[in-house]
Scaffold this active site. Structure first.
Site, PDB file in Angstrom:
ATOM      1  N   LYS A 168       0.797  -4.571  -8.500  1.00 49.66           N
ATOM      2  CA  LYS A 168       0.145  -3.929  -9.562  1.00 49.66           C
ATOM      3  C   LYS A 168       1.167  -4.425 -10.600  1.00 49.66           C
ATOM      4  O   LYS A 168       0.705  -4.478 -11.974  1.00 49.66           O
ATOM      5  CB  LYS A 168       0.467  -2.336  -9.365  1.00 49.66           C
ATOM      6  N   HIS A 190       0.005  -8.009 -11.761  1.00 49.40           N
ATOM      7  CA  HIS A 190      -1.211  -7.388 -12.636  1.00 49.40           C
ATOM      8  C   HIS A 190      -1.014  -6.991 -13.921  1.00 49.40           C
ATOM      9  O   HIS A 190      -1.727  -7.661 -14.973  1.00 49.40           O
ATOM     10  CB  HIS A 190      -1.813  -6.342 -11.639  1.00 49.40           C
ATOM     11  N   ASN A 191       0.139  -6.102 -14.166  1.00 48.37           N
ATOM     12  CA  ASN A 191       0.428  -5.843 -15.487  1.00 48.37           C
ATOM     13  C   ASN A 191       0.968  -6.889 -16.468  1.00 48.37           C
ATOM     14  O   ASN A 191       0.652  -6.898 -17.472  1.00 48.37           O
ATOM     15  CB  ASN A 191       1.293  -4.492 -15.367  1.00 48.37           C
ATOM     16  N   GLU A 238      -1.458  -9.124 -17.529  1.00 53.27           N
ATOM     17  CA  GLU A 238      -2.405  -8.401 -18.429  1.00 53.27           C
ATOM     18  C   GLU A 238      -1.646  -8.702 -19.687  1.00 53.27           C
ATOM     19  O   GLU A 238      -2.248  -8.713 -20.937  1.00 53.27           O
ATOM     20  CB  GLU A 238      -2.419  -6.828 -18.130  1.00 53.27           C
ATOM     21  N   SER A 281      -5.184   0.542 -11.146  1.00 56.23           N
ATOM     22  CA  SER A 281      -5.336  -0.107 -12.533  1.00 56.23           C
ATOM     23  C   SER A 281      -6.988   0.183 -12.967  1.00 56.23           C
ATOM     24  O   SER A 281      -7.930   0.823 -12.411  1.00 56.23           O
ATOM     25  CB  SER A 281      -5.446  -1.481 -12.221  1.00 56.23           C
TER      26      SER A 281
HETATM   27  P1  NBP Z   1       1.932  10.778 -17.057  1.00 53.02           P
HETATM   28  O1  NBP Z   1       2.488   9.646 -16.760  1.00 53.02           O
HETATM   29  O2  NBP Z   1       1.423  11.317 -18.364  1.00 53.02           O
HETATM   30  O3  NBP Z   1       2.388  11.997 -16.355  1.00 53.02           O
HETATM   31  C1  NBP Z   1       1.750  13.528 -16.418  1.00 53.02           C
HETATM   32  C2  NBP Z   1       1.799  14.296 -14.882  1.00 53.02           C
HETATM   33  O4  NBP Z   1       3.192  14.130 -14.486  1.00 53.02           O
HETATM   34  C3  NBP Z   1       1.515  15.615 -15.448  1.00 53.02           C
HETATM   35  O5  NBP Z   1       0.671  16.262 -14.541  1.00 53.02           O
HETATM   36  C4  NBP Z   1       2.924  16.282 -15.402  1.00 53.02           C
HETATM   37  O6  NBP Z   1       2.872  17.614 -15.040  1.00 53.02           O
HETATM   38  C5  NBP Z   1       3.492  15.505 -14.198  1.00 53.02           C
HETATM   39  N1  NBP Z   1       5.015  15.685 -13.948  1.00 53.02           N
HETATM   40  C6  NBP Z   1       6.100  15.305 -14.881  1.00 53.02           C
HETATM   41 BR1  NBP Z   1       5.858  14.369 -16.478  1.00 53.02          BR
HETATM   42  N2  NBP Z   1       7.244  15.367 -14.462  1.00 53.02           N
HETATM   43  C7  NBP Z   1       7.230  16.301 -13.263  1.00 53.02           C
HETATM   44  C8  NBP Z   1       7.748  16.410 -12.329  1.00 53.02           C
HETATM   45  N3  NBP Z   1       9.142  16.565 -12.373  1.00 53.02           N
HETATM   46  N4  NBP Z   1       7.420  17.281 -11.172  1.00 53.02           N
HETATM   47  C9  NBP Z   1       5.939  17.395 -11.094  1.00 53.02           C
HETATM   48  N5  NBP Z   1       5.336  17.030 -11.836  1.00 53.02           N
HETATM   49  C10 NBP Z   1       5.735  16.297 -13.068  1.00 53.02           C
HETATM   50  O7  NBP Z   1       0.410  10.971 -16.402  1.00 53.02           O
HETATM   51  P2  NBP Z   1      -0.863   9.561 -16.451  1.00 53.02           P
HETATM   52  O8  NBP Z   1      -1.077   9.051 -17.690  1.00 53.02           O
HETATM   53  O9  NBP Z   1      -1.895  10.482 -15.577  1.00 53.02           O
HETATM   54  O10 NBP Z   1      -0.191   8.804 -15.211  1.00 53.02           O
HETATM   55  C11 NBP Z   1      -0.060   8.886 -14.040  1.00 53.02           C
HETATM   56  C12 NBP Z   1       0.732   8.048 -13.497  1.00 53.02           C
HETATM   57  O11 NBP Z   1      -0.384   6.746 -13.402  1.00 53.02           O
HETATM   58  C13 NBP Z   1       1.811   7.184 -14.153  1.00 53.02           C
HETATM   59  O12 NBP Z   1       2.715   6.715 -13.331  1.00 53.02           O
HETATM   60  C14 NBP Z   1       1.292   6.179 -14.975  1.00 53.02           C
HETATM   61  O13 NBP Z   1       2.266   5.100 -15.291  1.00 53.02           O
HETATM   62  C15 NBP Z   1      -0.022   5.601 -13.875  1.00 53.02           C
HETATM   63  N6  NBP Z   1      -0.924   4.935 -14.832  1.00 53.02           N
HETATM   64  C16 NBP Z   1      -1.404   5.580 -15.913  1.00 53.02           C
HETATM   65  C17 NBP Z   1      -2.523   4.734 -16.566  1.00 53.02           C
HETATM   66  C18 NBP Z   1      -3.140   5.334 -17.885  1.00 53.02           C
HETATM   67  O14 NBP Z   1      -3.681   4.583 -18.273  1.00 53.02           O
HETATM   68  N7  NBP Z   1      -2.765   6.285 -18.187  1.00 53.02           N
HETATM   69  C19 NBP Z   1      -3.148   3.541 -15.675  1.00 53.02           C
HETATM   70  C20 NBP Z   1      -2.724   3.349 -14.719  1.00 53.02           C
HETATM   71  C21 NBP Z   1      -1.615   3.714 -14.015  1.00 53.02           C
HETATM   72  P3  NBP Z   1       2.916  18.958 -16.175  1.00 53.02           P
HETATM   73  O15 NBP Z   1       1.385  19.028 -16.287  1.00 53.02           O
HETATM   74  O16 NBP Z   1       3.482  19.873 -15.478  1.00 53.02           O
HETATM   75  O17 NBP Z   1       3.741  18.303 -17.275  1.00 53.02           O
END
Ligand code: NBP
Length: 486
Positions: free
Chosen positions: A185, A188-189, A192, A131
Site C-alpha cells: 500500500k 501504491h501511494n 500515486e 485504497s
Molecule cells: P482518521 O484517520 O481521520 O481517524 C479518525 C478516527 O480515529 C476516528 O474514528 C477517531 O475516533 C479515531 N481515533 C483517534 Br483520531 N484516536 C483514537 C484513539 N486513541 N483511540 C481510538 N480511536 C481513535 O479517519 P479516516 O480518514 O477514516 O482514516 C482511517 C484510516 O484509513 C487512516 O489510517 C487513514 O490514513 C486511512 N486511509 C484513509 C483514506 C481517506 O481517504 N481518508 C484512504 C485510505 C486510507 P473519535 O471519533 O473518537 O475521534
C-alpha cells in the site's frame, strides 16, 4: 451483553470506517461497530446505518462479545499511536485464534512489530492496505492484506467480496506475511504521488507553450483518457477542468492555491528506497515538488529577485505537441512503475515476502487511485515472464519507448526552453537514459574517489574484481598504479 454474533466488527467510524461498514453490510455481512466517541456511533446508528444489519456497540466489551468466533476486529483509526491504543484495549478482551485487522495507512514496520507481539499472545494480526478513498471504501476498494495464511482464510472471503471487481476478479489478494500488505500500500501511494506529479507537469508544459483554455484542457484529457493513458487520475483531471467556480464563474482549478499537502506515505516510500539502494527518482521528484510547492511565500519572494527567463514563442504544430506531451507522460509513467516494482522486488527478497507482481498489478486495476488500463499490460508482462528484471525490458514496453521517446524528449526540451520545472519528467528520462547506457561517466567519478580517498577503481581492460590505486599527483613517490586483488 448482546446475543449478537456478527461476521466482523469495525472500530473507528470516520469516513473510511463508516463506508467500509456499509459496503460490508451491503454484501450480506453482519457488522458490529464501535467508536471511541460514543456520539459518533449513535449518529451513525440513527442515520446511515439505520435499518441495516449493523450492531452499534456501547463499549469495547460489548463490541467484542458481539462478534462470532474467531473474532474479526477491524481497526480504521488514525495511523500511529491510536492503532496501538486500540490494540492494547482489545488484547485482554480477545481469545487465542481471534484476528485483529488494521485497515489504516500504517507504517509496515509498525505492522511487523504488532504482528510479532500479538502472535506471542496467540492472536492473528492482519495489516491490510485499503485504497480508493471514501468512495472506494463504500463501493469497492482495492485491498492489500498481509498477515498469516491462516488469517487470510478467515478474512479473505470477506475482503474479496467487498473489494472492487475488474473483469470478474476481485481487487484483493493475499500479499504476503506480516507487513507485506501495508508495504504494498505504501508503494501504491508512492506511485500515486508520481502519477499525480507527472500529470501536473504535462499540464504545466502544455500551458507554458500553447496556452490551452480550461475547456481545451478538458478535451485534451478526455482524448487521453480514451487511449493508453486511460486511468482514474486522468479521468478526474478531465472533470476538474470542466468545473466552474460558482462565485466567479471561472474555472475552479485556476483559483486553487498552488500549495500541495502530503501525509507522509510518499516520504516513507522514498526513504525506504534509499535504504535499499533502489532508484525511485520519479516518486522522489514528486515528493520534492510537493515540498517546493508548499514554500509559496519563499517562491513568491524569489520570483521578484531571480532573473526572469524570456521563453521563445511556440512555433510548432499544436496537435503534434499535445501528442508529444502525452507520449512523455506515458513513458515517464512506465519508468515510475518500473522503479516502484523494483523496490517491491527488493523489499520482497529482504523481508522474505515472495510478492507476486502479477497479483499486485491485478488488484491495482480497480478500486484504487492509481487504477489504470495500463496495469493490464503490467499484469501480462509478469505473466509472460515472472522473473522480469525490470518492467521497462518487457517487449510491450520497449516497443512503447521506441514509439514515444522522440516526443518524450521534445516535451522535455520545450519545458527547459520555457523555464518550466518538470522534475518528474526529467527524472524519469534520466533513469531511462542511465539504465540503457552500457557506459556511464562513473569512470571519472571513480578516478575522483581514488584521487582524494584512495578508494581504488577497476579497469575496463582488466578482469572485474581486480582493484587499482594510482598516485595521481606523484607526491611522495612514484605515479605508478598499484594492484589490489579482491
Ligand atoms: P482518521 O484517520 O481521520 O481517524 C479518525 C478516527 O480515529 C476516528 O474514528 C477517531 O475516533 C479515531 N481515533 C483517534 Br483520531 N484516536 C483514537 C484513539 N486513541 N483511540 C481510538 N480511536 C481513535 O479517519 P479516516 O480518514 O477514516 O482514516 C482511517 C484510516 O484509513 C487512516 O489510517 C487513514 O490514513 C486511512 N486511509 C484513509 C483514506 C481517506 O481517504 N481518508 C484512504 C485510505 C486510507 P473519535 O471519533 O473518537 O475521534
Amino acid at each position: 451483553m448482546s446475543t449478537q454474533q456478527s461476521d466482523i466488527g469495525l472500530i473507528g467510524l470516520a469516513v473510511m470506517g463508516e463506508n467500509l461498514v456499509l459496503n460490508m453490510e451491503s454484501k450480506g455481512f453482519s457488522v458490529s461497530v464501535y467508536n471511541r466517541t460514543a456520539a459518533v456511533t449513535e449518529r451513525f446508528a440513527g442515520g446511515r446505518a439505520k435499518g441495516k444489519n449493523i450492531y452499534p456497540a456501547k463499549s469495547l466489551e460489548d463490541f467484542v462479545s458481539s462478534l462470532a468466533r474467531p473474532r474479526k476486529a477491524m481497526i480504521m483509526v488514525k495511523a500511529g499511536g491510536p492503532v496501538d491504543a486500540v490494540i492494547e484495549q482489545l488484547i485482554p478482551l480477545l481469545e487465542p485464534g481471534d484476528i485483529i485487522i488494521d485497515g489504516g495507512n500504517s507504517l509496515w514496520t509498525d505492522t511487523q512489530r504488532r504482528e510479532k507481539a500479538l502472535k506471542e499472545k496467540g492472536l492473528h494480526y492482519v495489516g491490510a492496505g485499503v485504497s480508493g478513498g471514501e468512495e472506494g471504501a463504500l463501493n469497492g476498494p482495492s485491498i492489500m492484506p498481509g498477515g498469516s495464511e491462516e488469517s487470510w482464510k478467515s478474512v479473505g472471503p470477506i475482503f474479496r467480496k467487498i473489494a472492487a471487481i475488474v473483469e470478474g476478479e476481485p481487487c484483493c489478494r493475499h500479499m504476503g506475511t506480516d507487513g507485506a500488505g501495508h508495504y504494498v500500500k505504501m508503494i501504491h501511494n508512492g506511485i500515486e504521488y508520481g502519477d499525480m506529479q507527472l500529470i501536473c507537469e504535462a499540464y504545466a508544459i502544455l500551458k507554458a507553450a500553447i496556452y490551452p483554455t480550461a475547456e481545451e484542457f478538458h478535451q485534451i484529457f478526455a482524448d487521453w483518457n480514451k487511449g493508453e493513458l486511460n486511468s482514474y487520475l486522468i479521468e478526474i483531471s478531465e472533470q476538474i477542468f470542466a468545473k466552474k467556480d460558482e462565485e466567479t464563474g471561472r474555472p475552479l482549478v485556476d483559483l486553487i492555491l498552488d500549495k500541495a499537502g502530503q501525509k507522509g506515505t510518499g516520504k516513507w516510500t522514498v526513504g525506504n528506497a534509499v535504504e535499499h539502494s533502489v532508484v525511485l527518482s520519479t516518486v522522489n521528484a514528486a515528493v520534492e515538488a510537493r515540498i517546493l510547492s508548499s514554500m509559496k511565500t519563499k517562491r513568491v519572494a524569489a520570483s521578484a529577485i531571480l532573473p526572469v527567463w524570456e521563453a521563445p514563442p511556440f512555433t510548432g504544430d499544436r496537435k503534434q505537441f499535445i501528442n508529444d506531451v502525452r507520449d512523455a507522460l506515458y513513458a515517464s509513467k512506465i519508468v515510475s512503475y518500473a522503479q516502484g516494482l523494483d523496490l517491491l522486488g527488493t523489499a520482497s527478497k529482504f523481508y522474505g515476502w515472495n510478492l507476486n507482481f502479477g497479483d499486485i498489478a491485478t488488484i491495482w486495476r480497480g478500486g484504487c487511485i492509481i487504477r489504470a488500463a495500463f496495469l493490464n499490460r503490467i499484469k501480462e508482462a509478469y505473466e509472460a515472464n515472472p522473473s522480469l528484471e525490470n518492467l521497462m525490458l518487457a517487449p510491450f514496453f520497449t516497443d512503447v519507448f521506441a514509439k514515444s521517446q522522440a516526443g518524450w524528449r521534445r516535451a522535455i526540451v520545450s519545458a527547459v526552453e520555457r523555464g518550466v520545472a518538470a522534475p518528474a519528467f526529467t527524472a524519469s528520462l534520466g533513469y531511462y537514459d542511465s539504465y540503457r547506457s552500457a557506459r556511464l561517466p562513473a569512470n571519472l567519478l571513480q578516478a575522483q574517489r581514488d584521487f582524494f580517498g584512495a578508494h581504488t577503481y577497476e579497469r575496463v581492460d582488466k578482469p572485474e574484481g581486480e582493484f587499482f590505486h594510482t598516485n595521481w599527483t606523484g607526491q611522495g613517490g612514484s605515479t605508478a598504479s598499484t594492484t589490489y586483488n579482491a
